[in-house]
Design a protein around this motif. Structure first.
Motif, PDB file in Angstrom:
ATOM      1  N   ARG A 215      83.800  77.167  36.950  1.00 32.27           N
ATOM      2  CA  ARG A 215      82.953  76.020  36.602  1.00 32.27           C
ATOM      3  C   ARG A 215      83.252  74.888  37.570  1.00 32.27           C
ATOM      4  O   ARG A 215      84.348  74.800  38.132  1.00 32.27           O
ATOM      5  N   ILE A 216      82.257  74.044  37.761  1.00 33.07           N
ATOM      6  CA  ILE A 216      82.389  72.922  38.687  1.00 33.07           C
ATOM      7  C   ILE A 216      82.282  71.629  37.878  1.00 33.07           C
ATOM      8  O   ILE A 216      81.231  71.344  37.289  1.00 33.07           O
ATOM      9  N   LYS A 217      83.368  70.878  37.826  1.00 37.72           N
ATOM     10  CA  LYS A 217      83.376  69.603  37.097  1.00 37.72           C
ATOM     11  C   LYS A 217      82.933  68.484  38.046  1.00 37.72           C
ATOM     12  O   LYS A 217      83.347  68.455  39.206  1.00 37.72           O
ATOM     13  N   VAL A 218      82.102  67.578  37.565  1.00 38.09           N
ATOM     14  CA  VAL A 218      81.667  66.435  38.367  1.00 38.09           C
ATOM     15  C   VAL A 218      81.890  65.137  37.598  1.00 38.09           C
ATOM     16  O   VAL A 218      81.884  65.120  36.360  1.00 38.09           O
ATOM     17  N   ASN A 219      82.125  64.087  38.327  1.00 35.05           N
ATOM     18  CA  ASN A 219      82.247  62.749  37.759  1.00 35.05           C
ATOM     19  C   ASN A 219      81.922  61.772  38.885  1.00 35.05           C
ATOM     20  O   ASN A 219      81.466  62.172  39.961  1.00 35.05           O
ATOM     21  N   ASP A 220      82.142  60.501  38.672  1.00 31.06           N
ATOM     22  CA  ASP A 220      81.854  59.484  39.672  1.00 31.06           C
ATOM     23  C   ASP A 220      82.917  58.407  39.584  1.00 31.06           C
ATOM     24  O   ASP A 220      83.262  57.954  38.485  1.00 31.06           O
ATOM     25  N   ARG A 221      83.469  58.015  40.718  1.00 34.09           N
ATOM     26  CA  ARG A 221      84.504  56.985  40.724  1.00 34.09           C
ATOM     27  C   ARG A 221      84.001  55.659  40.147  1.00 34.09           C
ATOM     28  O   ARG A 221      84.763  54.916  39.526  1.00 34.09           O
ATOM     29  N   ARG A 222      82.721  55.376  40.330  1.00 36.48           N
ATOM     30  CA  ARG A 222      82.184  54.128  39.772  1.00 36.48           C
ATOM     31  C   ARG A 222      82.169  54.176  38.250  1.00 36.48           C
ATOM     32  O   ARG A 222      82.415  53.169  37.576  1.00 36.48           O
ATOM     33  N   ILE A 223      81.907  55.365  37.710  1.00 34.99           N
ATOM     34  CA  ILE A 223      81.950  55.514  36.248  1.00 34.99           C
ATOM     35  C   ILE A 223      83.385  55.342  35.753  1.00 34.99           C
ATOM     36  O   ILE A 223      83.635  54.663  34.747  1.00 34.99           O
ATOM     37  N   CYS A 231      87.697  49.318  29.111  1.00 35.80           N
ATOM     38  CA  CYS A 231      88.815  49.667  28.232  1.00 35.80           C
ATOM     39  C   CYS A 231      89.948  48.656  28.319  1.00 35.80           C
ATOM     40  O   CYS A 231      90.873  48.688  27.494  1.00 35.80           O
ATOM     41  N   GLY A 232      89.899  47.775  29.338  1.00 34.45           N
ATOM     42  CA  GLY A 232      90.910  46.724  29.448  1.00 34.45           C
ATOM     43  C   GLY A 232      92.005  46.981  30.460  1.00 34.45           C
ATOM     44  O   GLY A 232      93.057  46.326  30.430  1.00 34.45           O
ATOM     45  N   VAL A 233      91.783  47.907  31.403  1.00 32.90           N
ATOM     46  CA  VAL A 233      92.777  48.165  32.448  1.00 32.90           C
ATOM     47  C   VAL A 233      92.679  47.058  33.508  1.00 32.90           C
ATOM     48  O   VAL A 233      91.577  46.766  33.990  1.00 32.90           O
ATOM     49  N   PRO A 234      93.793  46.419  33.881  1.00 36.00           N
ATOM     50  CA  PRO A 234      93.746  45.402  34.942  1.00 36.00           C
ATOM     51  C   PRO A 234      93.246  45.992  36.261  1.00 36.00           C
ATOM     52  O   PRO A 234      93.523  47.155  36.566  1.00 36.00           O
ATOM     53  N   ASP A 235      92.514  45.203  37.038  1.00 38.00           N
ATOM     54  CA  ASP A 235      91.932  45.684  38.291  1.00 38.00           C
ATOM     55  C   ASP A 235      92.967  46.323  39.212  1.00 38.00           C
ATOM     56  O   ASP A 235      92.709  47.357  39.838  1.00 38.00           O
ATOM     57  N   GLU A 236      94.142  45.709  39.303  1.00 38.66           N
ATOM     58  CA  GLU A 236      95.149  46.193  40.253  1.00 38.66           C
ATOM     59  C   GLU A 236      95.753  47.539  39.826  1.00 38.66           C
ATOM     60  O   GLU A 236      96.470  48.176  40.614  1.00 38.66           O
ATOM     61  N   LYS A 237      95.448  47.969  38.599  1.00 37.42           N
ATOM     62  CA  LYS A 237      96.005  49.242  38.125  1.00 37.42           C
ATOM     63  C   LYS A 237      94.972  50.367  38.094  1.00 37.42           C
ATOM     64  O   LYS A 237      95.278  51.472  37.636  1.00 37.42           O
ATOM     65  N   PHE A 238      93.752  50.099  38.571  1.00 36.13           N
ATOM     66  CA  PHE A 238      92.709  51.134  38.532  1.00 36.13           C
ATOM     67  C   PHE A 238      93.161  52.415  39.226  1.00 36.13           C
ATOM     68  O   PHE A 238      93.029  53.512  38.692  1.00 36.13           O
ATOM     69  N   ARG A 239      93.682  52.281  40.466  1.00 39.02           N
ATOM     70  CA  ARG A 239      94.005  53.481  41.248  1.00 39.02           C
ATOM     71  C   ARG A 239      95.186  54.238  40.658  1.00 39.02           C
ATOM     72  O   ARG A 239      95.205  55.462  40.623  1.00 39.02           O
ATOM     73  N   THR A 240      96.202  53.509  40.215  1.00 44.03           N
ATOM     74  CA  THR A 240      97.364  54.204  39.669  1.00 44.03           C
ATOM     75  C   THR A 240      97.037  54.872  38.330  1.00 44.03           C
ATOM     76  O   THR A 240      97.521  55.961  38.040  1.00 44.03           O
ATOM     77  N   ILE A 241      96.176  54.260  37.515  1.00 43.44           N
ATOM     78  CA  ILE A 241      95.755  54.889  36.265  1.00 43.44           C
ATOM     79  C   ILE A 241      94.841  56.077  36.560  1.00 43.44           C
ATOM     80  O   ILE A 241      94.886  57.114  35.881  1.00 43.44           O
ATOM     81  N   GLU A 259     102.661  58.548  29.956  1.00 41.85           N
ATOM     82  CA  GLU A 259     102.873  58.045  31.314  1.00 41.85           C
ATOM     83  C   GLU A 259     102.162  56.712  31.521  1.00 41.85           C
ATOM     84  O   GLU A 259     102.704  55.798  32.148  1.00 41.85           O
ATOM     85  N   MET A 260     100.932  56.605  30.983  1.00 44.90           N
ATOM     86  CA  MET A 260     100.197  55.340  31.109  1.00 44.90           C
ATOM     87  C   MET A 260     100.951  54.186  30.454  1.00 44.90           C
ATOM     88  O   MET A 260     101.031  53.084  31.020  1.00 44.90           O
ATOM     89  N   VAL A 261     101.501  54.440  29.284  1.00 41.17           N
ATOM     90  CA  VAL A 261     102.143  53.378  28.511  1.00 41.17           C
ATOM     91  C   VAL A 261     103.551  53.088  29.013  1.00 41.17           C
ATOM     92  O   VAL A 261     103.905  51.941  29.308  1.00 41.17           O
ATOM     93  N   ASN A 262     104.368  54.161  29.158  1.00 41.83           N
ATOM     94  CA  ASN A 262     105.784  53.965  29.482  1.00 41.83           C
ATOM     95  C   ASN A 262     106.037  53.699  30.954  1.00 41.83           C
ATOM     96  O   ASN A 262     106.950  52.940  31.305  1.00 41.83           O
ATOM     97  N   GLU A 263     105.242  54.326  31.847  1.00 45.94           N
ATOM     98  CA  GLU A 263     105.498  54.176  33.278  1.00 45.94           C
ATOM     99  C   GLU A 263     104.536  53.208  33.960  1.00 45.94           C
ATOM    100  O   GLU A 263     104.927  52.510  34.896  1.00 45.94           O
ATOM    101  N   LYS A 264     103.279  53.163  33.486  1.00 50.01           N
ATOM    102  CA  LYS A 264     102.281  52.322  34.151  1.00 50.01           C
ATOM    103  C   LYS A 264     102.066  50.979  33.436  1.00 50.01           C
ATOM    104  O   LYS A 264     101.337  50.135  33.946  1.00 50.01           O
ATOM    105  N   GLY A 265     102.647  50.820  32.260  1.00 47.67           N
ATOM    106  CA  GLY A 265     102.625  49.524  31.594  1.00 47.67           C
ATOM    107  C   GLY A 265     101.360  49.183  30.827  1.00 47.67           C
ATOM    108  O   GLY A 265     101.113  48.010  30.531  1.00 47.67           O
ATOM    109  N   LEU A 266     100.532  50.179  30.473  1.00 52.92           N
ATOM    110  CA  LEU A 266      99.343  49.909  29.660  1.00 52.92           C
ATOM    111  C   LEU A 266      99.722  49.788  28.192  1.00 52.92           C
ATOM    112  O   LEU A 266     100.699  50.387  27.733  1.00 52.92           O
ATOM    113  N   SER A 267      98.935  49.048  27.463  1.00 54.62           N
ATOM    114  CA  SER A 267      99.146  49.002  26.015  1.00 54.62           C
ATOM    115  C   SER A 267      98.595  50.282  25.387  1.00 54.62           C
ATOM    116  O   SER A 267      97.731  50.947  25.960  1.00 54.62           O
TER     117      SER A 267
END
Length: 410
Positions: A215-223, A231-241, A259-267
């Motif tokens: 199967r071929i999964k598709v998505n879009d970086r803009r989405i 969802c409330g992710v800070p702009d500077e954390k978009f790429r790391t999230i 990983e998002m909460v403990n290592e990347k600092g998201l609520s």
């Protein structure tokens, strides 16, 4: 060195004298040493040898391939040649011509293009004042080639080895040196036409190789970026999230959330909102539904991506490939350079484990392994003065040497 040579000479002389027919009990050297003195010296040397480890301490040279690499025998090379011929034939049917580029690039050319994966780039020692690195993929060198040669329109394919300082998993086809088979369309086209063609090429090649269900999964970086924003992710954390979400094909959601909460600092609340979206899959209908989403519909980036996703699926219907394509919001692809549509092809079934050494045999599951992603790509505008849509097939298909009857056409 002279002292050591003297001791060795004395030792040899003593041993020869002990083996001779001469009555050694009356033998004396000009220095006044007797046989008992020689025996004492020999005993001291043997004791010193034992302390140093003797022959047992010497390094034993083992013939083996470097970690994360392997040899291919003639039968496996015949399979690879057949596979490459199938892939190249498809690329040429779609009007591509080939190029070649150096196996290493200036380090600054590769820096900052791969997000968190940049740590996997092989750096080379300073060579004549230039800091060099082995190429991580074929995409960034191609963008450099376009910019240097001021090329504004080309369809190109490139099949070559790339290098990643990764933790190899040989039984799963994860190597540090492997082939990529890239197809890129550079130029300015109507929206989604080159993207749809790349997906059509993936479909054609995997069907012709007959590697099993896929199967071929598709998505879009803009989405994705719009989703992170609402969802409330800070702009500077978009790429790391984004890099963390990309691990959903290997890790359970709970581990990704941790990983998002403990290592990347998201609520936890932000992570939970992301979790609601990344669980969604569908087709053109999902794009239409998300355009009505009260949050996403207010984000311009997300709306642009969803509108293009609808258009993409309309082209895919004309190409008759929608039976294998799914719009999957969990698909992220961790590389930084993607700007629009992204996609990834996955083999659905497990296959026999590829083992070639005792160490690999010990780690292989007799029931087989899941191959996972065998192709991926996306749109990366802005890396050169043209729009580019890319397809990359992983040339380390473990199936190449495991299912020759399925790969080599009769």
């Amino acid at each position: 060195m002279n002292a050591l040579g003297l001791v060795s000479t004395r030792l040899c002389a003593g041993l020869m004298c002990r083996r001779s027919a001469v009555n050694l009990s009356s033998l004396r050297f000009s220095s006044g040493m007797t046989l008992s003195h020689i025996d004492e010296e020999v005993a001291k040397l043997l004791q010193l040898k034992a302390q140093l480890g003797g022959d047992e301490g010497k390094h034993v040279f083992v013939l083996k391939t470097a970690k994360g690499t392997r040899d291919y025998n003639p039968k496996q090379m015949a399979i690879r040649e057949k596979v490459f011929n199938i892939i190249i034939s498809c690329f040429k049917r779609h009007g591509a011509e080939t190029i070649d580029s150096p196996v290493f690039e200036l380090k600054e050319t590769l820096t900052g293009k791969y997000g968190e994966d940049s740590k996997l780039i092989y750096d080379l020692k300073d060579q004549g004042g230039e800091l060099l690195s082995l190429r991580y993929d074929l995409t960034v060198p191609f963008a450099r080639y376009l910019a240097m040669n001021k090329i504004t329109n080309i369809k190109r394919y490139h099949i070559a080895k790339v290098y990643r300082r990764d933790n190899p998993a040989m039984t799963r086809g994860r190597y540090r040196e492997f082939y990529q088979c890239d197809f890129d369309i550079a130029g300015q086209y109507d929206a989604m036409i080159p993207d749809a063609e790349c997906l059509k090429i993936v479909y054609e090649i995997l069907n012709e190789l007959d590697l099993g269900d896929f199967r071929i999964k598709v998505n879009d970086r803009r989405i994705l970026d719009g989703m992170f924003a609402v969802c409330g992710v800070p702009d500077e954390k978009f790429r790391t999230i984004c890099s963390t979400v990309d691990k959903l094909d290997k890790m359970a959601w709970e581990d990704v959330k941790k990983e998002m909460v403990n290592e990347k600092g998201l609520s936890e609340d932000v992570a939970d909102r992301i979790g609601e979206y990344v669980s969604m899959q569908g087709g053109q209908d999902l794009a239409e539904r998300l355009l009505q989403d009260p949050k996403l519909s207010q984000n311009k980036q997300a709306c642009a991506g969803l509108t293009d996703m609808k258009l993409l699926f309309s082209y895919l219907e004309l190409f008759q490939v929608t039976d294998k394509v799914v719009f999957d919001l969990s698909l992220a692809r961790g590389l930084d350079y993607y700007t629009g549509v992204i996609y990834e092809a996955i083999l659905s079934q497990t296959i026999p484990a590829l083992v070639s050494t005792p160490a690999e045999q010990n780690g292989a599951d007799e029931a087989g392994v899941s191959v996972g992603s065998v192709a991926g790509g996306g749109r990366y505008d802005g890396k050169c003065p043209v729009w580019v849509s890319a397809l990359g097939l992983r040339g380390s298909f473990p199936s190449w040497s495991r299912r020759p009857s399925h790969v080599i056409p009769e």
